[in-house]
Every structure is written in structure tokens, then in C-alpha cells.
Design a protein around this motif. Structure first.
Motif, PDB file in Angstrom:
ATOM      1  N   LEU A  24       0.933  -1.382  -0.035  1.00  0.00           N
ATOM      2  CA  LEU A  24      -0.022  -0.169   0.247  1.00  0.00           C
ATOM      3  C   LEU A  24       1.049   1.121   0.071  1.00  0.00           C
ATOM      4  O   LEU A  24       0.564   2.197  -0.903  1.00  0.00           O
ATOM      5  CB  LEU A  24      -0.781  -0.072   1.242  1.00  0.00           C
ATOM      6  CG  LEU A  24      -1.929   0.898   1.415  1.00  0.00           C
ATOM      7  CD1 LEU A  24      -2.912   1.227   0.327  1.00  0.00           C
ATOM      8  CD2 LEU A  24      -2.512   1.058   2.792  1.00  0.00           C
ATOM      9  N   LYS A  25       2.012   1.427   0.907  1.00  0.00           N
ATOM     10  CA  LYS A  25       2.677   2.489   1.019  1.00  0.00           C
ATOM     11  C   LYS A  25       3.599   2.677  -0.404  1.00  0.00           C
ATOM     12  O   LYS A  25       3.745   3.642  -0.847  1.00  0.00           O
ATOM     13  CB  LYS A  25       3.760   2.392   2.130  1.00  0.00           C
ATOM     14  CG  LYS A  25       3.037   2.327   3.439  1.00  0.00           C
ATOM     15  CD  LYS A  25       3.943   2.370   4.600  1.00  0.00           C
ATOM     16  CE  LYS A  25       4.901   1.692   4.917  1.00  0.00           C
ATOM     17  NZ  LYS A  25       5.566   1.648   6.311  1.00  0.00           N
ATOM     18  N   TYR A  48      -0.712   7.050   4.565  1.00  0.00           N
ATOM     19  CA  TYR A  48      -1.774   6.538   3.866  1.00  0.00           C
ATOM     20  C   TYR A  48      -2.883   7.094   4.790  1.00  0.00           C
ATOM     21  O   TYR A  48      -2.818   7.566   5.836  1.00  0.00           O
ATOM     22  CB  TYR A  48      -1.988   5.183   3.404  1.00  0.00           C
ATOM     23  CG  TYR A  48      -1.429   4.197   4.690  1.00  0.00           C
ATOM     24  CD1 TYR A  48      -2.394   3.960   5.894  1.00  0.00           C
ATOM     25  CD2 TYR A  48      -0.229   3.672   4.791  1.00  0.00           C
ATOM     26  CE1 TYR A  48      -2.277   3.297   7.120  1.00  0.00           C
ATOM     27  CE2 TYR A  48       0.186   2.829   6.020  1.00  0.00           C
ATOM     28  CZ  TYR A  48      -0.885   2.914   7.142  1.00  0.00           C
ATOM     29  OH  TYR A  48      -0.519   1.941   8.029  1.00  0.00           O
ATOM     30  N   THR A  49      -4.224   7.101   4.191  1.00  0.00           N
ATOM     31  CA  THR A  49      -5.356   7.526   4.786  1.00  0.00           C
ATOM     32  C   THR A  49      -6.134   6.347   5.134  1.00  0.00           C
ATOM     33  O   THR A  49      -6.038   5.541   4.550  1.00  0.00           O
ATOM     34  CB  THR A  49      -6.294   8.673   4.429  1.00  0.00           C
ATOM     35  OG1 THR A  49      -6.381   8.065   2.782  1.00  0.00           O
ATOM     36  CG2 THR A  49      -5.481   9.795   4.188  1.00  0.00           C
TER      37      THR A  49
END
Length: 87
Positions: A24-25, A48-49
Motif C-alpha cells: 500500500l505504501k 496513507y489515509t
């Protein structure tokens, strides 16, 4: 799911949590489910959110050795537990 999300495709993969967060990062995936916020890390420090409203219910299960008898979570402080420490 395809009837609801018509903007593209979603593929579901089962990955270790750490690998999924790294993906994800690094931008290899667009989202990770489930994400459990760590209250010790301020939201603004995350790369991230995450959704402010629940998307799914997540069930947590406590696995114990057979000789450990637990009738309720009230006994949790009486058993030995593992601490996950960074290597």
C-alpha cells in the motif's frame, strides 16, 4: 461486488498484513482491508489515509493451548501472552 463498483476491477488477495501495508505504501495496491488504527501513532504521521466509517466488521479470535481454560475474557490478565517486538 462488480455490480456495485463499476469504475474498474477489484482483485482479492490474502497477504500477510506487513506485506500488504508495504504494498500500500509503495503504491502496488490501492487499499488494504481490514486496517486497525494504532492509537499510539497519530493519524497525520501515516503514509496513507483510512476510512473514518466502518466498511466491514472484523472478528478477532483468541487461540490458546488446550490446557488453558478460558470461560471469558476476564481471565486474560492471568495468562502469559506474547509481545510482538520489532526485529
Amino acid at each position: 461486488m462488480d455490480e456495485i463498483y463499476t469504475e474498474g476491477g477489484i482483485s482479492i488477495k490474502l497477504l500477510p498484513v506487513k506485506r500488504s501495508i508495504v504494498n500500500l505504501k509503495n503504491g502496488h495496491i490501492d487499499f488494504h482491508i481490514p486496517y486497525i488504527p494504532n492509537p499510539r501513532i497519530p493519524e497525520g504521521n501515516l503514509p496513507y489515509t483510512f476510512a473514518s466509517e466502518p466498511v466491514v466488521d472484523v472478528a478477532f479470535v483468541l487461540y490458546t493451548r488446550p490446557e488453558i481454560k478460558m470461560s471469558s475474557m476476564d481471565n486474560l490478565e492471568k495468562i502469559k501472552h506474547c509481545d510482538f517486538k520489532r526485529r
